[in-house]
Design a protein around this motif. Structure first.
Motif, PDB file in Angstrom:
ATOM      1  N   HIS A 158      27.142  56.183  52.952  1.00  0.00           N
ATOM      2  CA  HIS A 158      27.133  55.412  51.866  1.00  0.00           C
ATOM      3  C   HIS A 158      25.679  54.866  51.391  1.00  0.00           C
ATOM      4  CE1 HIS A 158      28.568  53.406  48.150  1.00  0.00           C
ATOM      5  NE2 HIS A 158      29.557  53.780  48.515  1.00  0.00           N
ATOM      6  N   PRO A 159      25.344  55.181  50.277  1.00  0.00           N
ATOM      7  CA  PRO A 159      23.945  54.650  49.745  1.00  0.00           C
ATOM      8  C   PRO A 159      23.982  53.237  49.768  1.00  0.00           C
ATOM      9  CG  PRO A 159      25.236  55.632  47.952  1.00  0.00           C
ATOM     10  CD  PRO A 159      25.999  56.131  49.065  1.00  0.00           C
ATOM     11  N   TRP A 160      25.189  52.400  49.609  1.00  0.00           N
ATOM     12  CA  TRP A 160      24.997  51.019  49.526  1.00  0.00           C
ATOM     13  C   TRP A 160      24.488  50.360  50.465  1.00  0.00           C
ATOM     14  CZ3 TRP A 160      30.301  49.264  46.698  1.00  0.00           C
ATOM     15  CH2 TRP A 160      29.987  49.638  45.548  1.00  0.00           C
ATOM     16  N   ARG A 161      24.857  51.148  51.841  1.00  0.00           N
ATOM     17  CA  ARG A 161      24.430  50.636  53.267  1.00  0.00           C
ATOM     18  C   ARG A 161      22.871  50.284  53.095  1.00  0.00           C
ATOM     19  NH1 ARG A 161      25.294  53.002  57.957  1.00  0.00           N
ATOM     20  NH2 ARG A 161      25.791  50.661  58.957  1.00  0.00           N
ATOM     21  N   GLN A 162      22.020  51.201  52.670  1.00  0.00           N
ATOM     22  CA  GLN A 162      20.865  50.923  52.835  1.00  0.00           C
ATOM     23  C   GLN A 162      20.236  49.604  51.892  1.00  0.00           C
ATOM     24  OE1 GLN A 162      18.451  52.689  54.495  1.00  0.00           O
ATOM     25  NE2 GLN A 162      16.710  51.339  53.906  1.00  0.00           N
ATOM     26  N   LYS A 163      20.857  49.519  50.744  1.00  0.00           N
ATOM     27  CA  LYS A 163      20.456  48.221  49.930  1.00  0.00           C
ATOM     28  C   LYS A 163      21.127  46.938  50.566  1.00  0.00           C
ATOM     29  CE  LYS A 163      20.350  50.989  45.511  1.00  0.00           C
ATOM     30  NZ  LYS A 163      21.032  51.023  44.378  1.00  0.00           N
ATOM     31  N   LEU A 164      22.171  47.122  51.505  1.00  0.00           N
ATOM     32  CA  LEU A 164      22.815  45.911  52.092  1.00  0.00           C
ATOM     33  C   LEU A 164      21.783  45.289  53.288  1.00  0.00           C
ATOM     34  CD1 LEU A 164      26.339  46.911  52.115  1.00  0.00           C
ATOM     35  CD2 LEU A 164      25.524  44.743  51.089  1.00  0.00           C
ATOM     36  N   ARG A 175      43.222  50.985  53.201  1.00  0.00           N
ATOM     37  CA  ARG A 175      42.569  52.047  53.298  1.00  0.00           C
ATOM     38  C   ARG A 175      42.167  52.684  54.889  1.00  0.00           C
ATOM     39  NH1 ARG A 175      37.308  52.163  49.872  1.00  0.00           N
ATOM     40  NH2 ARG A 175      38.940  52.136  48.333  1.00  0.00           N
ATOM     41  N   ASP A 176      42.008  51.620  55.556  1.00  0.00           N
ATOM     42  CA  ASP A 176      41.539  52.001  56.998  1.00  0.00           C
ATOM     43  C   ASP A 176      42.008  50.813  57.733  1.00  0.00           C
ATOM     44  OD1 ASP A 176      40.326  52.225  59.603  1.00  0.00           O
ATOM     45  OD2 ASP A 176      39.103  53.914  58.590  1.00  0.00           O
ATOM     46  N   ARG A 177      42.918  50.948  58.846  1.00  0.00           N
ATOM     47  CA  ARG A 177      43.257  49.661  59.561  1.00  0.00           C
ATOM     48  C   ARG A 177      42.314  49.049  60.246  1.00  0.00           C
ATOM     49  NH1 ARG A 177      48.831  48.519  58.209  1.00  0.00           N
ATOM     50  NH2 ARG A 177      48.922  47.238  60.134  1.00  0.00           N
ATOM     51  N   ARG A 178      41.531  49.913  60.701  1.00  0.00           N
ATOM     52  CA  ARG A 178      40.507  49.181  61.514  1.00  0.00           C
ATOM     53  C   ARG A 178      39.525  48.138  60.646  1.00  0.00           C
ATOM     54  NH1 ARG A 178      37.184  54.404  63.213  1.00  0.00           N
ATOM     55  NH2 ARG A 178      37.522  54.754  60.951  1.00  0.00           N
ATOM     56  N   VAL A 179      39.585  48.149  59.363  1.00  0.00           N
ATOM     57  CA  VAL A 179      38.888  47.224  58.523  1.00  0.00           C
ATOM     58  C   VAL A 179      39.832  45.809  58.313  1.00  0.00           C
ATOM     59  CG1 VAL A 179      37.773  46.812  56.440  1.00  0.00           C
ATOM     60  CG2 VAL A 179      37.583  49.025  57.651  1.00  0.00           C
ATOM     61  N   ARG A 180      39.302  44.804  58.874  1.00  0.00           N
ATOM     62  CA  ARG A 180      40.185  43.599  58.936  1.00  0.00           C
ATOM     63  C   ARG A 180      39.231  42.409  58.624  1.00  0.00           C
ATOM     64  NH1 ARG A 180      44.993  44.124  62.872  1.00  0.00           N
ATOM     65  NH2 ARG A 180      45.432  46.604  62.652  1.00  0.00           N
ATOM     66  N   MET A 181      39.858  41.299  58.016  1.00  0.00           N
ATOM     67  CA  MET A 181      39.276  40.118  57.720  1.00  0.00           C
ATOM     68  C   MET A 181      40.367  38.860  58.013  1.00  0.00           C
ATOM     69  SD  MET A 181      37.238  38.766  54.313  1.00  0.00           S
ATOM     70  CE  MET A 181      35.682  39.747  54.548  1.00  0.00           C
ATOM     71  N   TRP A 183      29.500  42.054  57.199  1.00  0.00           N
ATOM     72  CA  TRP A 183      30.921  42.603  57.099  1.00  0.00           C
ATOM     73  C   TRP A 183      30.930  43.933  56.310  1.00  0.00           C
ATOM     74  CZ3 TRP A 183      34.500  43.996  53.637  1.00  0.00           C
ATOM     75  CH2 TRP A 183      35.556  44.300  54.102  1.00  0.00           C
ATOM     76  N   LEU A 184      30.251  44.086  54.969  1.00  0.00           N
ATOM     77  CA  LEU A 184      30.373  45.057  54.447  1.00  0.00           C
ATOM     78  C   LEU A 184      29.615  46.530  54.954  1.00  0.00           C
ATOM     79  CD1 LEU A 184      31.353  46.350  51.585  1.00  0.00           C
ATOM     80  CD2 LEU A 184      29.288  45.460  50.759  1.00  0.00           C
ATOM     81  N   LEU A 185      28.525  45.938  55.669  1.00  0.00           N
ATOM     82  CA  LEU A 185      27.686  46.968  56.394  1.00  0.00           C
ATOM     83  C   LEU A 185      28.840  47.808  57.489  1.00  0.00           C
ATOM     84  CD1 LEU A 185      24.279  45.507  56.816  1.00  0.00           C
ATOM     85  CD2 LEU A 185      24.683  48.040  55.870  1.00  0.00           C
ATOM     86  N   ASP A 186      29.604  46.923  58.222  1.00  0.00           N
ATOM     87  CA  ASP A 186      30.347  47.496  59.158  1.00  0.00           C
ATOM     88  C   ASP A 186      31.763  48.256  58.731  1.00  0.00           C
ATOM     89  OD1 ASP A 186      28.799  46.183  61.347  1.00  0.00           O
ATOM     90  OD2 ASP A 186      29.939  44.236  61.464  1.00  0.00           O
ATOM     91  N   ALA A 187      32.095  47.443  57.592  1.00  0.00           N
ATOM     92  CA  ALA A 187      33.211  48.156  57.220  1.00  0.00           C
ATOM     93  C   ALA A 187      32.955  49.583  56.641  1.00  0.00           C
ATOM     94  CB  ALA A 187      33.565  47.446  55.965  1.00  0.00           C
TER      95      ALA A 187
END
Length: 202
Positions: free
Chosen positions: A195-201, A126-132, A183-187
């Motif tokens: 995205h609304p999930w960021r607040q919950k994270l 989806r976005d090559r900047r997102v890695r693990m 990690w998910l917050l950064d992604a």
């Protein structure tokens, strides 16, 4: 049934898939909602398919392992159109979605997704900047089944959240440790900062 009919599904049991891939040398991971269920340790709902992630660089080994199956690739992606994945054909980007069934007369039973990797690092299609690191991408269920790290699966689910994706998020959120949440917050900050999930994270 025609090659362009994606409606007929009878998902393979995870145990059957694990037996099929038992001796392979490539990495694979249960993905989708099943990965979330393996993370939380119990079933959340019924599933219409079985998603499995493999690396694009291993696709020839995957095709060899499934040489007796009827394999089709979504081409172009996202249009609902399928065509035969010819033996020996190398699938390049943006092709990433492979539909699998035992025979041409069988219902679809496994959906393979190809993701990229650079050396020992997974790279999001989806976005090559997102890695693990690949070592961190894997989780293993008590029965030995490999599945996708829940934070990565949530990242994929975040693009167009449906009711079932919200259920998955709420179910696995309490189990995410500090590093997984970070990690998910950064992604999400990279791809969907509002995205609304960021607040919950947090």
């Amino acid at each position: 049934m025609t090659t362009n009919d994606p409606e007929e599904w009878s998902p393979a049991p995870i145990s059957e898939l694990a037996e099929l891939f038992r001796a392979v040398e490539f990495s694979w991971w249960v993905a989708g909602g099943r990965a979330i269920e393996l993370a939380v340790g119990h079933e959340l709902r019924t599933h219409g398919d079985l998603d499995v992630l493999v690396l694009r660089r291993d696709q020839s080994q995957v095709q060899e392992c499934l040489s007796g199956w009827d394999l089709h690739v979504a081409d172009p992606p996202g249009t609902g159109k399928l065509r035969v994945w010819r033996f020996g054909e190398v699938l390049e980007e943006p092709l990433h979605d492979i539909w699998c069934r035992r025979t041409p007369d069988s219902p679809w039973s496994v959906q393979l997704m190809l993701d990229d990797a650079v050396e020992d690092e997974w790279v999001s299609r989806r976005d090559r900047r997102v890695r693990m690191p690949l070592a961190r991408l894997s989780r293993v269920a008590p029965d030995g089944t490999p599945y996708l790290a829940p934070e990565v699966q949530l990242f994929y689910k975040s693009k167009h959240t449906r009711e079932k994706d919200e259920v998955d998020f709420e179910a696995v959120l309490p189990l995410l440790d500090r590093d997984q949440r970070a990690w998910l917050l950064d992604a999400l900050a990279t791809t969907a900062p509002g995205h609304p999930w960021r607040q919950k994270l947090h």
